[in-house]
Design a protein around this motif. Sequence first.
Motif, PDB file in Angstrom:
ATOM      1  N   PHE A   1      -4.502 -23.238  40.050  1.00  0.00           N
ATOM      2  CA  PHE A   1      -3.595 -24.341  39.714  1.00  0.00           C
ATOM      3  C   PHE A   1      -2.589 -23.937  38.626  1.00  0.00           C
ATOM      4  CE2 PHE A   1      -3.069 -28.769  37.845  1.00  0.00           C
ATOM      5  CZ  PHE A   1      -2.339 -29.245  38.922  1.00  0.00           C
ATOM      6  N   ALA A   2      -3.097 -23.174  37.639  1.00  0.00           N
ATOM      7  CA  ALA A   2      -2.218 -22.735  36.535  1.00  0.00           C
ATOM      8  C   ALA A   2      -1.121 -21.806  37.045  1.00  0.00           C
ATOM      9  CB  ALA A   2      -3.052 -22.029  35.466  1.00  0.00           C
TER      10      ALA A   2
ATOM     11  N   GLU B   1      -0.014 -21.962  40.284  1.00  0.00           N
ATOM     12  CA  GLU B   1       0.824 -22.786  41.166  1.00  0.00           C
ATOM     13  C   GLU B   1       1.891 -23.531  40.377  1.00  0.00           C
ATOM     14  OE1 GLU B   1      -1.887 -25.335  43.270  1.00  0.00           O
ATOM     15  OE2 GLU B   1      -2.796 -23.631  44.305  1.00  0.00           O
ATOM     16  N   VAL B   2       1.499 -24.081  39.221  1.00  0.00           N
ATOM     17  CA  VAL B   2       2.467 -24.906  38.477  1.00  0.00           C
ATOM     18  C   VAL B   2       3.614 -24.081  37.900  1.00  0.00           C
ATOM     19  CG1 VAL B   2       0.772 -26.683  37.883  1.00  0.00           C
ATOM     20  CG2 VAL B   2       1.283 -24.900  36.225  1.00  0.00           C
ATOM     21  N   ILE B   3       3.442 -22.773  37.800  1.00  0.00           N
ATOM     22  CA  ILE B   3       4.586 -21.978  37.330  1.00  0.00           C
ATOM     23  C   ILE B   3       5.350 -21.370  38.520  1.00  0.00           C
ATOM     24  CG2 ILE B   3       3.545 -21.505  35.066  1.00  0.00           C
ATOM     25  CD1 ILE B   3       3.154 -18.569  36.129  1.00  0.00           C
TER      26      ILE B   3
ATOM     27  N   LYS C   1       1.978 -17.117  46.854  1.00  0.00           N
ATOM     28  CA  LYS C   1       0.581 -17.227  47.293  1.00  0.00           C
ATOM     29  C   LYS C   1      -0.224 -15.939  47.072  1.00  0.00           C
ATOM     30  CE  LYS C   1       0.361 -20.843  50.738  1.00  0.00           C
ATOM     31  NZ  LYS C   1       0.240 -21.147  52.155  1.00  0.00           N
TER      32      LYS C   1
ATOM     33  N   ILE D   1      -0.167 -27.140  31.043  1.00  0.00           N
ATOM     34  CA  ILE D   1      -0.235 -25.722  31.405  1.00  0.00           C
ATOM     35  C   ILE D   1       1.099 -25.159  31.891  1.00  0.00           C
ATOM     36  CG2 ILE D   1      -2.737 -25.688  31.783  1.00  0.00           C
ATOM     37  CD1 ILE D   1      -2.317 -25.938  34.718  1.00  0.00           C
TER      38      ILE D   1
ATOM     39  N   PHE E   1       8.754 -29.923  38.835  1.00  0.00           N
ATOM     40  CA  PHE E   1       7.607 -29.474  39.627  1.00  0.00           C
ATOM     41  C   PHE E   1       6.626 -30.631  39.816  1.00  0.00           C
ATOM     42  CE2 PHE E   1       3.413 -27.704  40.279  1.00  0.00           C
ATOM     43  CZ  PHE E   1       3.636 -26.702  41.197  1.00  0.00           C
TER      44      PHE E   1
END
Lengths: 218, 299
Positions: free
Chosen positions: A102-103, A105-107, A111, B208, B214
Amino acid sequence: MIQLFNVRKSYGGVAPALLDITFSVKKGEFIFLTGPSGAGKTTLLKILYRTEKYDRGQVLVHGMNIGKIPDRKLYTLRREIGFVFQDYKLLAKKSVFENVAFAQEVIGADKKRIRFKTWEALKNVGLTHKKDSYPPELSGGEQQRVAIARALVNSPKIILADEPTGNLDPEISLEILKLFEHAKKRGVTVVFATHDQEMIRSRKHRVVVIKRGKLVAP
Amino acid sequence: MTTSAHTTISNIKTNLQVFLISVATITVAFSILGLFLVVFVNLNSFLTTWSKQVQLIVYLKDDISQNQRQGLEQLISANSDVESMTFIPRETAWANFKNTFSSNKSDFIDDLTFNPLPSSYNLKFKPSNDRFIKIHRFADLLKGRKGVESLEYGEKWLGAFEKFMLFIRIFLLAVGGLLTLGLILIISNTIKLSFYSRQEEIELMLLIGATPNFIRVPFMMEGMLQGLLGGIFALALIKFLQLYVKIQFQGSLESIARGMEFQFISQPFIFGLLASSVLIGWVGSFISIRQFLSPAHKK
């Protein structure tokens, strides 16, 4: 790496939460931030992470004057820092692998990179065998290790840990501490808040003590 | 955009129950609005069809002279608002009357040895907004003419009918407006609830290092999708109800107003309803996410 100059923070009470705090942390250094409950350790970490604003003074993190970062740009600071919370802050509906990924993905990582980095981070904390488990199925120590893997997965320059061993027994606490020390060896700057004096005495890291919002031993 | 779509799908999968509840709420809310529109459209169409059947019937005296009839016909032909004029001789009128009541013949009709009905002109007027006023004015003009026995155009109920139509339209618009406002509030609150169920996740994303966009974009896409699905399901439900009512009551309706049928809402209304469902989903998400991303909330 981290510099604080005369930082003051008040929540409106009689005594300020932090009063004229001045100290710095060098790049790649590991420090213990300690003091009794309510001394201001969490407030200080929140200021470094900009979930709290300070009233006076100046704070530089990785060359950024964090007081001047607009809210919409806060992510630039937070991507340089990995934060480990005492209550882990894991998402119960996501698996261990998904929580760490998740950390990434958010940046906006791709994949392939997400898979590789997440696997590597889980390997570093020794949890690859639990990748499909969900947080409620894990012990406290395991959950904290997932949180550490999440904080490290984006290769931050700084790790801020707020009482990461507060809910754990001494043996597990030592394992967790070793994970942070391992990160330090890789050049990460670590600020480790704890009131566990035995743990502090067992190591030779610099200790910053706060009592009633004031710096006692820089 | 691909990442946002992927995140949206992932969010929906993780919180499927809340997503479905939101879609169901939007469906119910839009079904109410849609049903209201169907009632509005059908009532409007019913009143319009009914009003089209209004004619001016000019009954002639039995002793009307040829000259008087010609004068009358010239006057009617000169009126540009008259669409058609049909002359019904008294014999035809009597034959029609007897045909109409042939099924329940009474002795009274058989016993009549003379034709009691007068000859008449049936005047149809061209459709226009002030058709009733024009009929009324022309009736006043004909009333004093020699050879005219009487006039009939439903003057007693025509005025009341017009007032009723105006009242119904204003009433439906006002209630529809209030209903739309209520819908926005309900949907906005439903979407807000789905945000609260993910508050922890949104806060973590901020902590985070997620950019505001986003976080914002997938939630807004989800809101729009909720709105769209809610709108589609609502339309399907209304169509089903409309078909049911049509099958059950079409016969009764035709006996009241010939050529009239239960209608579904027109295409512009369908697109309007879908567009507003998407818009409301978007607005609801936008308002909710703005609250979550505001500095006050982050503190």
